[in-house]
Design a protein around this motif. Sequence first.
Motif, PDB file in Angstrom:
ATOM      1  N   LYS A  38       0.957  -1.363   0.097  1.00 52.96           N
ATOM      2  CA  LYS A  38      -0.143  -0.022   0.031  1.00 52.96           C
ATOM      3  C   LYS A  38       0.939   1.272   0.208  1.00 52.96           C
ATOM      4  CE  LYS A  38      -3.980  -2.109   2.177  1.00 52.96           C
ATOM      5  NZ  LYS A  38      -4.964  -2.066   3.504  1.00 52.96           N
ATOM      6  N   GLY A  39       2.244   0.866   0.237  1.00 50.04           N
ATOM      7  CA  GLY A  39       2.912   2.059   0.146  1.00 50.04           C
ATOM      8  C   GLY A  39       3.099   3.090   1.225  1.00 50.04           C
ATOM      9  N   ILE A  40       2.756   2.582   2.427  1.00 51.06           N
ATOM     10  CA  ILE A  40       2.917   3.194   3.643  1.00 51.06           C
ATOM     11  C   ILE A  40       3.864   2.780   4.746  1.00 51.06           C
ATOM     12  CG2 ILE A  40       0.357   3.915   3.622  1.00 51.06           C
ATOM     13  CD1 ILE A  40      -0.120   2.205   5.850  1.00 51.06           C
ATOM     14  N   VAL A  41       4.550   1.721   4.174  1.00 60.72           N
ATOM     15  CA  VAL A  41       5.787   1.382   5.112  1.00 60.72           C
ATOM     16  C   VAL A  41       7.153   0.865   4.133  1.00 60.72           C
ATOM     17  CG1 VAL A  41       6.605  -0.625   6.481  1.00 60.72           C
ATOM     18  CG2 VAL A  41       4.533   0.604   7.127  1.00 60.72           C
ATOM     19  N   LEU A  42       8.110   1.316   4.497  1.00 68.70           N
ATOM     20  CA  LEU A  42       9.434   0.958   3.654  1.00 68.70           C
ATOM     21  C   LEU A  42       9.983  -0.062   4.432  1.00 68.70           C
ATOM     22  CD1 LEU A  42      10.463   4.776   3.113  1.00 68.70           C
ATOM     23  CD2 LEU A  42       9.036   3.385   1.710  1.00 68.70           C
ATOM     24  N   THR A  43      11.005  -0.696   3.543  1.00 68.16           N
ATOM     25  CA  THR A  43      11.593  -1.895   4.067  1.00 68.16           C
ATOM     26  C   THR A  43      13.139  -1.854   3.647  1.00 68.16           C
ATOM     27  OG1 THR A  43      11.857  -4.179   4.445  1.00 68.16           O
ATOM     28  CG2 THR A  43      11.084  -3.468   2.156  1.00 68.16           C
ATOM     29  N   THR A  44      14.006  -2.478   4.242  1.00 67.74           N
ATOM     30  CA  THR A  44      15.345  -2.514   3.846  1.00 67.74           C
ATOM     31  C   THR A  44      15.924  -3.555   4.653  1.00 67.74           C
ATOM     32  OG1 THR A  44      17.420  -1.137   3.517  1.00 67.74           O
ATOM     33  CG2 THR A  44      16.506  -0.931   5.676  1.00 67.74           C
ATOM     34  N   MET A  45      17.236  -3.910   4.086  1.00 67.05           N
ATOM     35  CA  MET A  45      17.815  -5.067   4.833  1.00 67.05           C
ATOM     36  C   MET A  45      19.420  -4.522   5.696  1.00 67.05           C
ATOM     37  SD  MET A  45      16.250  -7.900   4.264  1.00 67.05           S
ATOM     38  CE  MET A  45      17.451  -9.068   4.961  1.00 67.05           C
ATOM     39  N   ASP A  46      19.553  -4.770   6.693  1.00 71.32           N
ATOM     40  CA  ASP A  46      20.751  -4.289   7.565  1.00 71.32           C
ATOM     41  C   ASP A  46      21.331  -5.737   8.059  1.00 71.32           C
ATOM     42  OD1 ASP A  46      22.475  -3.326   9.008  1.00 71.32           O
ATOM     43  OD2 ASP A  46      21.096  -3.020  10.758  1.00 71.32           O
ATOM     44  N   LYS A 104      21.639  -9.418   7.859  1.00 72.23           N
ATOM     45  CA  LYS A 104      20.686 -10.284   7.806  1.00 72.23           C
ATOM     46  C   LYS A 104      19.355 -10.144   8.363  1.00 72.23           C
ATOM     47  CE  LYS A 104      23.947 -14.221   7.482  1.00 72.23           C
ATOM     48  NZ  LYS A 104      24.229 -15.659   8.129  1.00 72.23           N
ATOM     49  N   LYS A 105      19.054  -8.797   8.649  1.00 73.76           N
ATOM     50  CA  LYS A 105      17.796  -8.462   9.239  1.00 73.76           C
ATOM     51  C   LYS A 105      17.083  -7.505   8.458  1.00 73.76           C
ATOM     52  CE  LYS A 105      17.996  -7.609  13.875  1.00 73.76           C
ATOM     53  NZ  LYS A 105      18.399  -7.158  15.053  1.00 73.76           N
ATOM     54  N   LYS A 106      15.797  -7.811   8.433  1.00 74.78           N
ATOM     55  CA  LYS A 106      14.839  -6.931   7.597  1.00 74.78           C
ATOM     56  C   LYS A 106      14.315  -5.683   8.504  1.00 74.78           C
ATOM     57  CE  LYS A 106      11.562  -7.556   4.035  1.00 74.78           C
ATOM     58  NZ  LYS A 106      10.776  -8.315   3.263  1.00 74.78           N
ATOM     59  N   LEU A 107      14.333  -4.601   8.129  1.00 75.51           N
ATOM     60  CA  LEU A 107      14.025  -3.607   9.022  1.00 75.51           C
ATOM     61  C   LEU A 107      12.976  -2.992   8.227  1.00 75.51           C
ATOM     62  CD1 LEU A 107      17.469  -1.995  10.170  1.00 75.51           C
ATOM     63  CD2 LEU A 107      15.820  -3.668  11.472  1.00 75.51           C
ATOM     64  N   TYR A 108      12.317  -2.133   9.083  1.00 82.99           N
ATOM     65  CA  TYR A 108      10.955  -1.396   8.704  1.00 82.99           C
ATOM     66  C   TYR A 108      10.662  -0.049   9.110  1.00 82.99           C
ATOM     67  CZ  TYR A 108       9.419  -6.328   7.686  1.00 82.99           C
ATOM     68  OH  TYR A 108       9.515  -7.552   7.552  1.00 82.99           O
ATOM     69  N   MET A 109      10.296   0.884   8.153  1.00 80.30           N
ATOM     70  CA  MET A 109      10.260   2.345   8.627  1.00 80.30           C
ATOM     71  C   MET A 109       8.958   2.744   8.027  1.00 80.30           C
ATOM     72  SD  MET A 109      12.732   5.638   8.043  1.00 80.30           S
ATOM     73  CE  MET A 109      12.597   5.865   6.187  1.00 80.30           C
ATOM     74  N   ALA A 110       8.282   3.772   8.776  1.00 78.41           N
ATOM     75  CA  ALA A 110       6.862   4.430   8.471  1.00 78.41           C
ATOM     76  C   ALA A 110       7.185   5.385   7.258  1.00 78.41           C
ATOM     77  CB  ALA A 110       6.064   4.519   9.428  1.00 78.41           C
ATOM     78  N   VAL A 111       6.385   5.629   6.251  1.00 77.00           N
ATOM     79  CA  VAL A 111       6.282   6.498   5.513  1.00 77.00           C
ATOM     80  C   VAL A 111       5.688   7.917   6.495  1.00 77.00           C
ATOM     81  CG1 VAL A 111       5.094   7.608   3.439  1.00 77.00           C
ATOM     82  CG2 VAL A 111       5.911   5.374   3.390  1.00 77.00           C
TER      83      VAL A 111
END
Length: 250
Positions: free
Chosen positions: A51-59, A61-68
């Motif tokens: 839906k485009g309101i949460v961003l994700t990245t890899m740090d 081996k860990k997957k991290l999430y950030m809010a728009v």
Amino acid sequence: MLQKFGFTQYESQVYEAILAQDEPLDATTIVNASNVPKAKIYEVLNRMIDKGIVLTTMDGKKKLYMAVDLQTVIHKIKLDFEKDIDSLKQYKIKRTFTDEHIWTLKDESSIASNIEQLIEEADSSILFLAWNERMETYRNLLEQKEEQGVYVEVLAVGGMESSLTRKYSLIPLLDAPEPSQLLIVDDAYLLFAGLENESWKAIKTMSKPIVKAMTDYFYHDVALTQITKKYGDQLLQDEEIERLLTRLIY
């Protein structure tokens, strides 16, 4: 927070939990901060990413999430809503039956909305008679329908400037009559409105005999308009003709 705008309770809880932090979070931290069950967290997060309101990245081996940020989400919700409204305006349901009932309308704004809707949905033809100030309300829409290939013919009492090909202007020879509006669409739908005790009232029907009779009425007035435009001065010199004209829309 977001449930009023079509998001689920879990999505709202996750968004608020991530937004409240100044740094990206992993799924385990989000579970603890949002009270969303661990078994559901990845499903919820994936929907929010889509839906485009949460961003994700890899740090590592860990997957991290950030809010728009909230203002961007508000802008997105607004744009999506406007897009859905535009789609809804284009949506048409074709009637597969003939409704012979005569329906009544008593609210001026409801009558105006029905007229606009009928014009917008016209596929083949529009016949419209109205006083100029009412006709002007729909002028742009009528011109658009003609450009789309719909046959449009109008009779404006009091006159109207327009690019329409088939337009007639009736300037009453005698006292101005009570305003009315007659709309016939696709030879199948009819709306006739008039003033009663200073309030607009209307009928709406698909009854074939009534549609045909009012179509004849429309062309009757068009013919009278053209005749009086050309011979009006002569006609009013005849007392009997003048008396008959006073019983018509003039």
